[in-house]
Design a protein around this motif. Structure first.
Motif, PDB file in Angstrom:
ATOM      1  N   GLY A 212     -52.820 -59.866  53.030  1.00 51.46           N
ATOM      2  CA  GLY A 212     -53.997 -60.260  52.268  1.00 51.46           C
ATOM      3  C   GLY A 212     -54.773 -61.334  53.007  1.00 51.46           C
ATOM      4  O   GLY A 212     -54.331 -61.843  54.040  1.00 51.46           O
ATOM      5  N   VAL A 213     -55.908 -61.711  52.466  1.00 57.75           N
ATOM      6  CA  VAL A 213     -56.731 -62.738  53.107  1.00 57.75           C
ATOM      7  C   VAL A 213     -56.302 -64.143  52.709  1.00 57.75           C
ATOM      8  O   VAL A 213     -56.623 -65.114  53.399  1.00 57.75           O
ATOM      9  CB  VAL A 213     -58.233 -62.544  52.781  1.00 57.75           C
ATOM     10  N   ALA A 214     -55.585 -64.284  51.592  1.00 53.28           N
ATOM     11  CA  ALA A 214     -55.150 -65.604  51.124  1.00 53.28           C
ATOM     12  C   ALA A 214     -53.821 -65.429  50.389  1.00 53.28           C
ATOM     13  O   ALA A 214     -53.746 -65.534  49.164  1.00 53.28           O
ATOM     14  CB  ALA A 214     -56.199 -66.229  50.220  1.00 53.28           C
ATOM     15  N   GLU A 215     -52.762 -65.202  51.138  1.00 57.42           N
ATOM     16  CA  GLU A 215     -51.495 -64.748  50.554  1.00 57.42           C
ATOM     17  C   GLU A 215     -50.774 -65.802  49.725  1.00 57.42           C
ATOM     18  O   GLU A 215     -49.898 -65.465  48.931  1.00 57.42           O
ATOM     19  CB  GLU A 215     -50.576 -64.225  51.662  1.00 57.42           C
TER      20      GLU A 215
ATOM     21  N   VAL B 118     -58.450 -55.377  43.891  1.00 56.84           N
ATOM     22  CA  VAL B 118     -59.011 -56.678  44.263  1.00 56.84           C
ATOM     23  C   VAL B 118     -57.895 -57.687  44.519  1.00 56.84           C
ATOM     24  O   VAL B 118     -57.909 -58.438  45.499  1.00 56.84           O
ATOM     25  CB  VAL B 118     -59.964 -57.181  43.160  1.00 56.84           C
ATOM     26  N   THR B 119     -56.891 -57.698  43.642  1.00 59.44           N
ATOM     27  CA  THR B 119     -55.763 -58.616  43.797  1.00 59.44           C
ATOM     28  C   THR B 119     -55.025 -58.345  45.106  1.00 59.44           C
ATOM     29  O   THR B 119     -54.638 -59.270  45.830  1.00 59.44           O
ATOM     30  CB  THR B 119     -54.797 -58.484  42.605  1.00 59.44           C
ATOM     31  N   GLY B 120     -54.827 -57.065  45.440  1.00 61.33           N
ATOM     32  CA  GLY B 120     -54.159 -56.716  46.682  1.00 61.33           C
ATOM     33  C   GLY B 120     -54.939 -57.162  47.905  1.00 61.33           C
ATOM     34  O   GLY B 120     -54.356 -57.567  48.916  1.00 61.33           O
ATOM     35  N   THR B 121     -56.260 -57.104  47.837  1.00 63.79           N
ATOM     36  CA  THR B 121     -57.085 -57.576  48.946  1.00 63.79           C
ATOM     37  C   THR B 121     -56.914 -59.073  49.140  1.00 63.79           C
ATOM     38  O   THR B 121     -56.879 -59.573  50.265  1.00 63.79           O
ATOM     39  CB  THR B 121     -58.573 -57.261  48.677  1.00 63.79           C
ATOM     40  N   ILE B 122     -56.757 -59.799  48.041  1.00 63.04           N
ATOM     41  CA  ILE B 122     -56.654 -61.261  48.118  1.00 63.04           C
ATOM     42  C   ILE B 122     -55.282 -61.696  48.624  1.00 63.04           C
ATOM     43  O   ILE B 122     -55.175 -62.417  49.621  1.00 63.04           O
ATOM     44  CB  ILE B 122     -56.927 -61.897  46.747  1.00 63.04           C
ATOM     45  N   ILE B 123     -54.208 -61.291  47.941  1.00 63.75           N
ATOM     46  CA  ILE B 123     -52.881 -61.835  48.253  1.00 63.75           C
ATOM     47  C   ILE B 123     -51.995 -60.856  49.009  1.00 63.75           C
ATOM     48  O   ILE B 123     -50.866 -61.192  49.368  1.00 63.75           O
ATOM     49  CB  ILE B 123     -52.155 -62.305  46.978  1.00 63.75           C
ATOM     50  N   GLY B 124     -52.499 -59.636  49.269  1.00 61.69           N
ATOM     51  CA  GLY B 124     -51.661 -58.630  49.910  1.00 61.69           C
ATOM     52  C   GLY B 124     -50.844 -57.874  48.882  1.00 61.69           C
ATOM     53  O   GLY B 124     -50.808 -58.231  47.703  1.00 61.69           O
ATOM     54  N   TYR B 125     -50.154 -56.839  49.342  1.00 63.52           N
ATOM     55  CA  TYR B 125     -49.331 -56.069  48.409  1.00 63.52           C
ATOM     56  C   TYR B 125     -48.259 -55.277  49.154  1.00 63.52           C
ATOM     57  O   TYR B 125     -48.351 -55.037  50.363  1.00 63.52           O
ATOM     58  CB  TYR B 125     -50.192 -55.111  47.577  1.00 63.52           C
ATOM     59  N   ARG B 126     -47.226 -54.910  48.404  1.00 64.10           N
ATOM     60  CA  ARG B 126     -46.134 -54.113  48.957  1.00 64.10           C
ATOM     61  C   ARG B 126     -46.505 -52.637  48.864  1.00 64.10           C
ATOM     62  O   ARG B 126     -46.851 -52.135  47.798  1.00 64.10           O
ATOM     63  CB  ARG B 126     -44.854 -54.390  48.167  1.00 64.10           C
ATOM     64  N   LEU B 127     -46.455 -51.970  50.005  1.00 55.57           N
ATOM     65  CA  LEU B 127     -46.703 -50.534  50.046  1.00 55.57           C
ATOM     66  C   LEU B 127     -45.359 -49.829  49.909  1.00 55.57           C
ATOM     67  O   LEU B 127     -44.529 -49.853  50.818  1.00 55.57           O
ATOM     68  CB  LEU B 127     -47.386 -50.140  51.363  1.00 55.57           C
TER      69      LEU B 127
ATOM     70  N   ILE C 125     -62.607 -58.657  59.777  1.00 51.89           N
ATOM     71  CA  ILE C 125     -63.053 -60.049  59.638  1.00 51.89           C
ATOM     72  C   ILE C 125     -62.164 -61.018  60.407  1.00 51.89           C
ATOM     73  O   ILE C 125     -62.300 -62.236  60.263  1.00 51.89           O
ATOM     74  CB  ILE C 125     -63.116 -60.463  58.157  1.00 51.89           C
ATOM     75  N   ASP C 126     -61.252 -60.484  61.245  1.00 53.51           N
ATOM     76  CA  ASP C 126     -60.395 -61.327  62.098  1.00 53.51           C
ATOM     77  C   ASP C 126     -59.617 -62.356  61.282  1.00 53.51           C
ATOM     78  O   ASP C 126     -59.557 -63.545  61.616  1.00 53.51           O
ATOM     79  CB  ASP C 126     -61.225 -62.051  63.163  1.00 53.51           C
ATOM     80  N   VAL C 127     -59.012 -61.899  60.178  1.00 55.47           N
ATOM     81  CA  VAL C 127     -58.305 -62.831  59.300  1.00 55.47           C
ATOM     82  C   VAL C 127     -57.154 -63.526  60.014  1.00 55.47           C
ATOM     83  O   VAL C 127     -56.783 -64.657  59.665  1.00 55.47           O
ATOM     84  CB  VAL C 127     -57.798 -62.078  58.041  1.00 55.47           C
ATOM     85  N   GLU C 128     -56.610 -62.910  61.045  1.00 54.58           N
ATOM     86  CA  GLU C 128     -55.481 -63.508  61.759  1.00 54.58           C
ATOM     87  C   GLU C 128     -55.885 -64.721  62.579  1.00 54.58           C
ATOM     88  O   GLU C 128     -55.020 -65.477  63.053  1.00 54.58           O
ATOM     89  CB  GLU C 128     -54.804 -62.463  62.667  1.00 54.58           C
ATOM     90  N   LYS C 129     -57.176 -64.948  62.743  1.00 56.45           N
ATOM     91  CA  LYS C 129     -57.646 -66.066  63.562  1.00 56.45           C
ATOM     92  C   LYS C 129     -57.809 -67.359  62.763  1.00 56.45           C
ATOM     93  O   LYS C 129     -58.176 -68.386  63.322  1.00 56.45           O
ATOM     94  CB  LYS C 129     -58.973 -65.704  64.232  1.00 56.45           C
ATOM     95  N   THR C 130     -57.544 -67.309  61.481  1.00 59.35           N
ATOM     96  CA  THR C 130     -57.636 -68.517  60.666  1.00 59.35           C
ATOM     97  C   THR C 130     -56.251 -68.941  60.197  1.00 59.35           C
ATOM     98  O   THR C 130     -55.361 -68.108  60.009  1.00 59.35           O
ATOM     99  CB  THR C 130     -58.550 -68.301  59.445  1.00 59.35           C
ATOM    100  N   SER C 131     -56.079 -70.235  60.033  1.00 64.70           N
ATOM    101  CA  SER C 131     -54.806 -70.760  59.530  1.00 64.70           C
ATOM    102  C   SER C 131     -54.809 -70.873  58.006  1.00 64.70           C
ATOM    103  O   SER C 131     -53.815 -71.275  57.408  1.00 64.70           O
ATOM    104  CB  SER C 131     -54.530 -72.141  60.146  1.00 64.70           C
ATOM    105  N   TYR C 132     -55.921 -70.509  57.363  1.00 69.50           N
ATOM    106  CA  TYR C 132     -56.015 -70.622  55.906  1.00 69.50           C
ATOM    107  C   TYR C 132     -55.108 -69.598  55.239  1.00 69.50           C
ATOM    108  O   TYR C 132     -55.111 -68.422  55.585  1.00 69.50           O
ATOM    109  CB  TYR C 132     -57.455 -70.397  55.456  1.00 69.50           C
ATOM    110  N   THR C 133     -54.314 -70.052  54.270  1.00 65.23           N
ATOM    111  CA  THR C 133     -53.379 -69.174  53.574  1.00 65.23           C
ATOM    112  C   THR C 133     -53.660 -69.061  52.080  1.00 65.23           C
ATOM    113  O   THR C 133     -53.037 -68.256  51.401  1.00 65.23           O
ATOM    114  CB  THR C 133     -51.937 -69.676  53.744  1.00 65.23           C
ATOM    115  N   GLY C 134     -54.574 -69.892  51.570  1.00 64.78           N
ATOM    116  CA  GLY C 134     -54.829 -69.900  50.133  1.00 64.78           C
ATOM    117  C   GLY C 134     -53.966 -70.883  49.368  1.00 64.78           C
ATOM    118  O   GLY C 134     -54.092 -70.986  48.141  1.00 64.78           O
ATOM    119  N   ALA C 135     -53.094 -71.614  50.059  1.00 67.25           N
ATOM    120  CA  ALA C 135     -52.236 -72.583  49.373  1.00 67.25           C
ATOM    121  C   ALA C 135     -53.084 -73.619  48.648  1.00 67.25           C
ATOM    122  O   ALA C 135     -54.064 -74.122  49.187  1.00 67.25           O
ATOM    123  CB  ALA C 135     -51.312 -73.264  50.379  1.00 67.25           C
ATOM    124  N   GLY C 136     -52.720 -73.931  47.413  1.00 70.96           N
ATOM    125  CA  GLY C 136     -53.458 -74.911  46.626  1.00 70.96           C
ATOM    126  C   GLY C 136     -54.695 -74.364  45.951  1.00 70.96           C
ATOM    127  O   GLY C 136     -55.485 -75.110  45.376  1.00 70.96           O
TER     128      GLY C 136
END
Length: 369
Positions: free
Chosen positions: A309-312, A290-299, A226-237
């Motif tokens: 994640g898509v909204a870290e 699901v949570t890991g997909t949203i905010i990322g996770y430590r492997l 989904i080319d998440v790296e092309k957006t500046s959205y981080t999920g802040a707020g």
């Protein structure tokens, strides 16, 4: 023969008359395009740009069509003149704009009716000091100086947290490191003052012993697609209420503590007496995924990685819901529980978490055939 001659003269006359008619029509039609090409103009003829005005001032406009007159961005008239009662405006700079079809003009004037010229509020974050190191619960205090009585808005890392002169900031919900405190206040004249302090949160690493900021990053295929790296959205707020199976018991090994709003997480299966599983003991693994997909996770492997994640920067509220039928659980029980979860999220959004945007994540479904 005479009759034929007369008939021929009549036809010729009719033909010539038609030609004249066409000519007249063509000449008449040429007038309109010329009028459409007339120069468009719009000039504020009074008051002059830079003038000092007081009392009642007649704004006059010379324009090619009826202009709209606005003061400070607010339309006050559609006319060639307007009587402006400047006493209804604070002393200071104001903008007059006139806009006609295809042209416009702007003058800036100073209103002076013997009052005090409006100046922006003076906003100062008095605590914590810029550059301070903070921990635990820290009180943010803000002072505002202005002719008006104004209560400031306070933001942490760009997210609104309160409209108040003081705010109790629970720093343990944030990662150790640098954070910004911002405060602003706007007076009745529309002028805004603000202040920013940068502080360091130090709660001893939050008890996790790791930070995603120090781990090498890996982009999972589902984010790459989904080319998440092309957006500046981080999920802040934004807070995301995940209605699912819960989080794994050792969730702090995978997720940053500051992302999980533990005080609002719930296990409805436990509260309803259907099992003894809390929200932080995911027996299925789905809610954790699901949570890991949203905010990322430590492997956690031979070499630790941070899986993006898509909204870290989003916050997570985990609600463990009823997700089965049987063993005393009816279809009605399950569906009512899903509705209760949604209503709880709505209550948070209108209350304790009203400063956040809210998203509800539900990966739920069932076969009732």
């Amino acid at each position: 023969m005479k009759r034929n001659v007369l008939l021929g003269l009549f036809i010729i006359s009719l033909f010539i008359g038609s030609m004249n008619f066409v000519t007249v029509q063509a000449e008449s039609a040429s007038v309109e395009p010329q009028s459409m090409l007339m120069a468009k103009y719009c000039t504020i003829t009074n008051p002059d740009n830079g003038a000092v005005v007081s009392g009642f001032v007649t704004i006059t406009v010379s324009a090619s069509s009826t202009p709209k007159i606005s003061i400070d961005g607010v339309t006050v008239a559609t006319a060639y003149s307007y009587v402006w009662a400047t006493t209804g405006y604070v002393d200071g700079s104001h903008t007059i704009r006139a806009k006609a079809r295809g042209a416009s003009d702007t003058n800036v004037v100073t209103v002076s009716n013997g009052g005090t010229i409006n100046t922006p509020p003076t906003v100062i974050i008095t605590s914590p000091a810029n550059g301070a190191t903070v921990s635990g619960t820290t009180t943010v205090t803000v002072s505002v100086s202005d002719e008006d009585t104004i209560v400031p808005d306070i933001y942490i890392d760009g997210a609104y947290v309160a409209t108040a002169y003081s705010y109790s900031w629970v720093t343990t919900a944030y990662a150790d490191g640098s954070h910004s405190i911002y405060a602003e206040a706007t007076d009745t004249g529309g002028l805004t003052g603000d202040d920013t302090n940068t502080v360091t949160v130090d709660n001893g690493g939050g008890g996790q012993g790791w930070s995603k900021d120090t781990l090498p990053n890996m982009m999972p295929w589902w984010n790459d697609v989904i080319d998440v790296e092309k957006t500046s959205y981080t999920g802040a707020g934004t807070v995301i209420v995940v209605i699912d199976t819960g989080l794994v018991e050792i969730w702090e090994d995978y997720f940053p503590r500051e992302n999980i709003l533990t005080e609002y997480c719930r296990s409805y299966t436990q509260e309803l007496g259907l099992d003894n599983v809390p929200w932080n003991k995911d027996t299925e693994g789905h809610g954790s995924a699901v949570t890991g997909t949203i905010i990322g996770y430590r492997l956690d492997s031979t070499t630790d990685y941070w899986i993006n994640g898509v909204a870290e920067d989003a916050k997570i509220v985990m609600l463990r819901c009823v997700y089965w039928i049987g063993g005393g659980v009816t279809e009605t029980t399950m569906l009512n529980n899903w509705a209760n979860c949604i209503n709880y999220a709505r209550t948070l959004h209108s209350g304790a978490l009203s400063s956040y945007n809210m998203v509800v994540s539900m990966s739920l479904g069932y076969d009732n055939t």
